[in-house]
Scaffold this motif. Sequence first.
Motif, short mmCIF file in Angstrom:
data_model
loop_
_atom_site.label_atom_id
_atom_site.label_comp_id
_atom_site.label_asym_id
_atom_site.label_seq_id
_atom_site.Cartn_x
_atom_site.Cartn_y
_atom_site.Cartn_z
N PHE A 138 31.19 -3.51 45.65
CA PHE A 138 30.35 -2.47 45.07
C PHE A 138 29.72 -1.66 46.18
O PHE A 138 29.26 -2.19 47.19
N GLY A 139 29.68 -0.34 45.99
CA GLY A 139 29.04 0.51 46.98
C GLY A 139 29.21 1.98 46.63
O GLY A 139 29.76 2.34 45.58
N ASP A 140 28.72 2.85 47.53
CA ASP A 140 28.83 4.29 47.29
C ASP A 140 30.14 4.82 47.87
O ASP A 140 30.88 4.11 48.56
N ASP A 141 30.42 6.09 47.57
CA ASP A 141 31.68 6.70 47.98
C ASP A 141 31.52 7.64 49.17
O ASP A 141 32.36 8.52 49.38
N SER A 142 30.47 7.47 49.96
CA SER A 142 30.22 8.38 51.07
C SER A 142 31.34 8.38 52.09
O SER A 142 31.64 9.41 52.71
N ALA A 143 32.01 7.24 52.28
CA ALA A 143 33.11 7.17 53.25
C ALA A 143 34.46 7.51 52.63
O ALA A 143 35.45 7.56 53.35
N LEU A 144 34.49 7.77 51.34
CA LEU A 144 35.75 7.99 50.65
C LEU A 144 35.97 9.43 50.22
O LEU A 144 37.10 9.85 50.02
N ARG A 145 34.90 10.20 50.06
CA ARG A 145 35.04 11.54 49.50
C ARG A 145 35.08 12.60 50.59
O ARG A 145 34.64 12.36 51.74
N PRO A 146 35.60 13.80 50.28
CA PRO A 146 35.66 14.87 51.28
C PRO A 146 34.27 15.36 51.67
O PRO A 146 33.31 15.26 50.89
N ASP A 147 34.17 15.95 52.87
CA ASP A 147 32.86 16.36 53.40
C ASP A 147 32.21 17.46 52.59
O ASP A 147 30.98 17.57 52.55
N TYR A 148 33.03 18.32 51.95
CA TYR A 148 32.42 19.46 51.25
C TYR A 148 31.55 19.02 50.07
O TYR A 148 30.61 19.74 49.69
N LEU A 149 31.84 17.84 49.50
CA LEU A 149 30.99 17.36 48.42
C LEU A 149 29.60 17.02 48.92
O LEU A 149 28.59 17.28 48.25
N THR A 150 29.54 16.45 50.12
CA THR A 150 28.24 16.16 50.73
C THR A 150 27.53 17.46 51.08
O THR A 150 26.30 17.59 50.89
N ALA A 151 28.29 18.44 51.61
CA ALA A 151 27.69 19.73 51.97
C ALA A 151 27.13 20.45 50.74
O ALA A 151 26.13 21.18 50.84
N LEU A 152 27.75 20.27 49.59
CA LEU A 152 27.27 20.88 48.36
C LEU A 152 26.09 20.14 47.76
O LEU A 152 25.52 20.58 46.75
N GLY A 153 25.72 19.02 48.37
CA GLY A 153 24.58 18.26 47.88
C GLY A 153 24.89 17.35 46.71
O GLY A 153 23.98 16.91 46.00
N LYS A 154 26.17 17.06 46.48
CA LYS A 154 26.54 16.17 45.38
C LYS A 154 26.12 14.75 45.72
O LYS A 154 26.48 14.22 46.77
N PRO A 155 25.36 14.10 44.87
CA PRO A 155 24.90 12.73 45.17
C PRO A 155 26.06 11.75 45.18
O PRO A 155 27.08 11.97 44.53
N PRO A 156 25.93 10.66 45.92
CA PRO A 156 27.01 9.67 45.98
C PRO A 156 27.20 8.95 44.66
O PRO A 156 26.26 8.83 43.86
N SER A 157 28.41 8.48 44.44
CA SER A 157 28.73 7.69 43.25
C SER A 157 28.79 6.23 43.63
O SER A 157 29.50 5.85 44.58
N TYR A 158 28.06 5.40 42.90
CA TYR A 158 28.05 3.96 43.15
C TYR A 158 28.96 3.30 42.12
O TYR A 158 28.73 3.40 40.92
N ARG A 159 30.00 2.62 42.60
CA ARG A 159 31.00 2.05 41.72
C ARG A 159 31.45 0.68 42.24
O ARG A 159 31.36 0.39 43.44
N TYR A 160 31.96 -0.15 41.32
CA TYR A 160 32.74 -1.32 41.69
C TYR A 160 34.16 -0.84 42.00
O TYR A 160 34.78 -0.15 41.18
N ARG A 161 34.69 -1.21 43.16
CA ARG A 161 36.01 -0.73 43.56
C ARG A 161 36.89 -1.89 44.02
O ARG A 161 36.41 -2.86 44.61
#
Length: 367
Positions: free
Chosen positions: A167-190
Amino acid sequence: MPTPISFKSRASGRSQGFTLVELLVSFSVLAILLLVISSMLEHVQRAWRQSTAKVSSFREARRAFDRITHALSQADLNPYLCYRYDGSSNPLLPPGKGANEAPSGYVRYSELQFVSGLSSSGSSPRLTGLAEASSPGHAVFFQAPLGDSKDYRLPTSLNGCGFYIKFGDDSALRPDYLTALGKPPSYRYRMYEYRSPTERNRVYDPSLKTGSGTWYGDFDQNAPLRSRAIANNILMLVISPQLSPSDAASAKVSATSIAPAYTYDSQYGGTLPNRPQLSTDYQLPPLVMVTLVAMDEGSAINLQLEAGSNPPLEHELSQSSLFRNAERYAADMEKLSGLLVDRKVNFRVFTATVPIRSSKWGGGTGT
C-alpha cells in the motif's frame, strides 16, 4: 336500352377521417409505447455501461493474475544429489574437509529456492519485511527461466521472480506533469512484481546467504529496487502450495499438508546437522493454488476519501485469523467477502490451481 342503375354509399355524402377522440387515443397509445421503449433502451444502456465498467475495472487485475500464474508454472529448482556428512556443522562438507572422510549418504540439494508465506515482517521466514497493514496477504519468491536479460538475448536464462502487495501513493509511478498540475497523490493497494535480470541474479553468491532458516539476500535486500507495480487495487494475495490429489491420496494426508500454515521454504533446515531430510527440502510443490482479490476504482476512491493516506482496509485485511491455516481457506474467504461487503466494496475474486512443470514430487500433478 335499359337505363344503368347506380349504387351510392350512404357515407358518400360526408368526408372520411378520424375523430378527435380517436386521435387522442392513438397519440396516448403511441406515447405509452415510446415511453416503454425509451425505458427499455435506458435500462439496456445502463446494464451495458455497468458491465463494461466492471470488465474495465478488473481487466488490470486479470492481467496481473495471468502474469503470476504463468511465472509460477515455470518455477525451477533443478535439484541434484550430493554427499551428506553427519556431525559436520555443514552437512554438505566433511567435518575436517579431508578426502578420506566417508559420507553418511546422499541428500537432495539446490542453490535455487522457492519460498512463500505471509508477506509482512511478522511472518516466518521473513519475506518482504513490510508492515502488516501495508502488505496484506502472502508473498512468493522463486527462480524461473524467464529469459529477462538486460544486455543479451537469452530466452531461457534464469531470473529471480516474486509477487507481493504494498500500500502506498503513486508519486513514483505517475508522470511529472500530474504533480506540476497539483493533482494529489492516489493511495492504493498495488500488486508488485520483483524481477531480477540475469546479469543481476546473485542467487549463487554465498555472501548473501545469512544462515539456515533464512533465504538468499538478493530477494531480501533488492526486492524494493527491482520491483514494479503491475496492478492497482489488489487487496489480497493467497499462495497455497499443495500436493496433487494422487500424491495426497497415496500418502493419506490432506493436499495442504506440505504447507498447513501457507509457509513453504524449499531450503529451510535442509542442511541442519544430524537432521533427516524432509520431503519438502529442495523440492518444488506439485501444485500452487493462487487467489487474488481485487476491488474496482470507484471503491478505491471512496475508501481514500474516508482514510486519506492511511490503509483504509487495515482492520479487514490484517486480521490475525485470516489465511493463517490452509484448512480454513473457504471459511476465511467467506469471512473476508463479508467484511468487504459490509464496507460496500465492489470486489472480484480470481483463483486458479497452477501445476509447476519442474516439480518432481511423487506422482506429479495427476488425479
